[in-house]
Design a protein around this motif. Structure first.
Motif, PDB file in Angstrom:
ATOM      1  N   GLU A   1       0.815  -1.218   0.000  1.00  0.00           N
ATOM      2  CA  GLU A   1       0.000   0.000   0.000  1.00  0.00           C
ATOM      3  C   GLU A   1       0.844   1.261   0.000  1.00  0.00           C
ATOM      4  O   GLU A   1       0.307   2.364   0.028  1.00  0.00           O
ATOM      5  CB  GLU A   1      -0.925  -0.002   1.213  1.00  0.00           C
ATOM      6  CG  GLU A   1      -1.882  -1.189   1.242  1.00  0.00           C
ATOM      7  CD  GLU A   1      -2.528  -1.370   2.593  1.00  0.00           C
ATOM      8  OE1 GLU A   1      -3.738  -1.105   2.715  1.00  0.00           O
ATOM      9  OE2 GLU A   1      -1.827  -1.765   3.544  1.00  0.00           O
TER      10      GLU A   1
ATOM     11  N   ASP B   1     -16.411   6.729  -3.715  1.00  0.00           N
ATOM     12  CA  ASP B   1     -15.305   5.924  -4.241  1.00  0.00           C
ATOM     13  C   ASP B   1     -15.780   4.974  -5.343  1.00  0.00           C
ATOM     14  O   ASP B   1     -15.374   3.809  -5.410  1.00  0.00           O
ATOM     15  CB  ASP B   1     -14.646   5.126  -3.111  1.00  0.00           C
ATOM     16  CG  ASP B   1     -13.162   4.875  -3.370  1.00  0.00           C
ATOM     17  OD1 ASP B   1     -12.593   5.538  -4.248  1.00  0.00           O
ATOM     18  OD2 ASP B   1     -12.577   4.002  -2.698  1.00  0.00           O
TER      19      ASP B   1
ATOM     20  N   THR C   1     -10.416   2.159  -3.093  1.00  0.00           N
ATOM     21  CA  THR C   1      -9.108   2.784  -3.323  1.00  0.00           C
ATOM     22  C   THR C   1      -8.431   3.198  -2.025  1.00  0.00           C
ATOM     23  O   THR C   1      -7.321   3.748  -2.062  1.00  0.00           O
ATOM     24  CB  THR C   1      -9.260   4.028  -4.210  1.00  0.00           C
ATOM     25  OG1 THR C   1      -9.974   5.048  -3.486  1.00  0.00           O
ATOM     26  CG2 THR C   1     -10.011   3.701  -5.489  1.00  0.00           C
TER      27      THR C   1
END
Length: 519
Positions: A147, A406, A384
């Motif tokens: 990430e 999103d 996301t």
């Protein structure tokens, strides 16, 4: 011990605003000092067999600690002697030094010696010392997680906690100073493989409005009473053939469930006793890595880089569970531990009369003032990683909120009839705070829009396209679409101060606009 707990609770009632802190002390005394409760012989034996592994399974980490104590510390060795010193032969160090000094006087340094001296002048890179046999989730040379979170690698160790743990402190995503120690590790005992009762049996001592964490894996539906989770915080079990960990952090009011298998490895979790931003920090008994309950992310140890997969875990009432899933089972109070289930050890923690929860282990100067700290929020982390928080008060007023977040078209439902577990001293006498659910509005290529059902007391909803009736579980229970199921959007219900601590850039919805029939 019971007498001590009663005295503490009486003091808590007298001191008013200090009641929560003293209540937490009562919880820790109960956790540390009690043996499993006497039960019927057969049930007690079964529960004890399930509770005992919690202690036995911690032994691998203790063995690692003993191995580390019996073997030299690589970092210490490097400081005490140069590389290869153990294999060195010939003159003693002092005579060798004299020869080196004479050699340097006799001849100018060569180019090779100059290069070596230049390298010595550079800052020495500190090697990482890990527990023996440690296998890490990511390669040791990884600089960030998938990430993009930077990985801290050093030899820093905690000074006040975890000194005998098998945790690989050398690998972290957070500073060790971020942790506060609320209790000793396992002082709040997690439960593994709990016993269950039928809904009919549970109704003998539960009212219909008591809150449960509901988990449904392939039709295997189970309810986990918050009155039990408040005392244990973590339950490890297998539901629908899937290893699942159900968690609840009372200080943040977060009920979250995870898949507890990563690859071929099944992880079993315990309560570390540490807090970060008032949130529960779990540890796995496999590697003794630390995991943040709010995110399911490994933040310290060998598993850094891993993140558990969320499982839908809405909080519903016993009555709602019975109406939707009459064959569901409920976690039994027969846990093998003596606890006053039904009593709230955090008495008055979210009492609005005293301004709501005071986050004891939290930097109050960092609280985002867009909402009151004690405001409950319907919190969502999108595909996301974007975050949004819907103020509970706004959702409760509207009962139905449509939004696009999103890239997902969603609807938020609110229904009354679910008690707060953190209000009064006796859970059954707490105030009604209701519950929420979030779903995608697309069904079979059709976009639906919803409104509260005027025919009942706010427990169901009607879609404006077909007039079908829907419950808080996202099931069409009547009308043209009866039998259909909406796709659940995973969410959790936090106190605002807790959600914004981990999602400072979160979007906030504090007012709800009227939505027309076209959505």
């Amino acid at each position: 011990m019971l007498r001590i707990m009663r005295i503490i609770r009486n003091i808590a009632r007298t001191l008013g605003s200090f009641g929560v802190l003293i209540g937490a002390l009562a919880l820790l005394l109960a956790a540390c000092g009690d043996e499993p409760a006497p039960q019927q012989q057969e049930q007690r034996a079964a529960a004890t067999q399930q509770a005992e592994p919690e202690t036995v399974e911690s032994q691998p980490g203790q063995q690692q600690a003993e191995q580390r104590q019996s073997q030299p510390d690589p970092a210490s060795d490097e400081q005490q002697q140069p590389d290869g010193a153990a294999a060195q032969t010939g003159p003693s160090p002092s005579s060798q030094a004299e020869q080196d000094q004479q050699s340097q006087v006799a001849a100018p340094p060569t180019e090779q010696q100059t290069d070596q001296q230049s390298q010595q002048d550079q800052p020495e890179q500190q090697e990482i010392s890990l527990p023996i046999g440690t296998v890490t989730f990511l390669p040791l040379d990884a600089t960030e997680t998938a990430e993009g979170i930077p990985i801290i690698r050093d030899n820093q160790r905690p000074r006040y906690f975890g000194l005998d743990w098998g945790t690989a402190w050398s690998i972290r995503l957070v500073d060790l100073d971020d942790f506060s120690q609320g209790a000793a590790r396992d002082a709040i005992p997690a439960i593994s493989g709990p016993l269950y009762v039928t809904l009919e049996e549970a109704s003998a001592y539960y009212t219909d409005n008591v809150p449960l964490v509901q988990v449904n894996i392939d039709g295997d539906v189970r309810g986990f009473p918050l009155e039990i989770l408040t005392w244990h915080e973590i339950v490890n079990d297998t539901i629908g053939g899937m290893p699942i960990t159900v968690t609840y952090c009372p200080l943040c009011n977060t009920a979250i469930a995870f898949e507890s298998q990563i690859g071929e490895e099944v992880f079993k979790f315990g309560v570390s006793g540490l807090l970060r931003n008032s949130d529960l920090v779990m540890y796995d008994r496999n590697t003794e890595s630390l995991w943040q309950q709010s995110s399911g992310r490994a933040i310290v140890g060998a598993m850094v880089g891993a993140r558990l997969t969320y499982v839908p875990a809405p909080v519903v009432s016993l009555g709602q569970l019975r109406g939707a899933y009459p064959d569901a089972i409920v976690m039994s109070r027969d846990t093998g531990w003596f606890r006053e289930y039904g009593q709230n050890p955090y008495r008055g923690y979210d009492d609005p009369a005293r301004g709501g929860p005071y986050p004891f282990f939290f930097d109050r100067d960092t609280i985002d003032e867009r909402l009151p700290p004690a405001e409950r929020v319907v919190s969502i982390e999108g595909p996301t990683g974007a975050a949004i928080a819907y103020a509970w008060s706004a959702v409760a007023d509207a009962r139905v909120v449509h939004d696009t977040f999103d890239g997902v078209d969603l609807v938020v439902f609110w229904t009354p009839g679910v008690l707060s577990i953190l209000d009064t001293g006796h859970a059954a006498m707490a105030r009604d705070v209701g519950t929420t659910a979030v779903f995608e509005v697309s069904l079979g290529g059709r976009t639906l829009s919803f409104a509260p059902n005027p025919a009942d007391e706010g427990q169901t909803f009607i879609d404006e396209q077909t007039g079908s009736v829907w419950d808080i579980f996202g099931r069409a229970v009547d009308g043209e679409l009866a039998g259909s199921q909406l796709t659940r959007v995973i969410h959790s219900d936090h106190f605002w101060f807790a959600w914004q601590a981990f999602h400072p850039d979160t979007e906030v919805v504090s007012m709800v606009m009227t939505v027309d029939s076209d959505g």
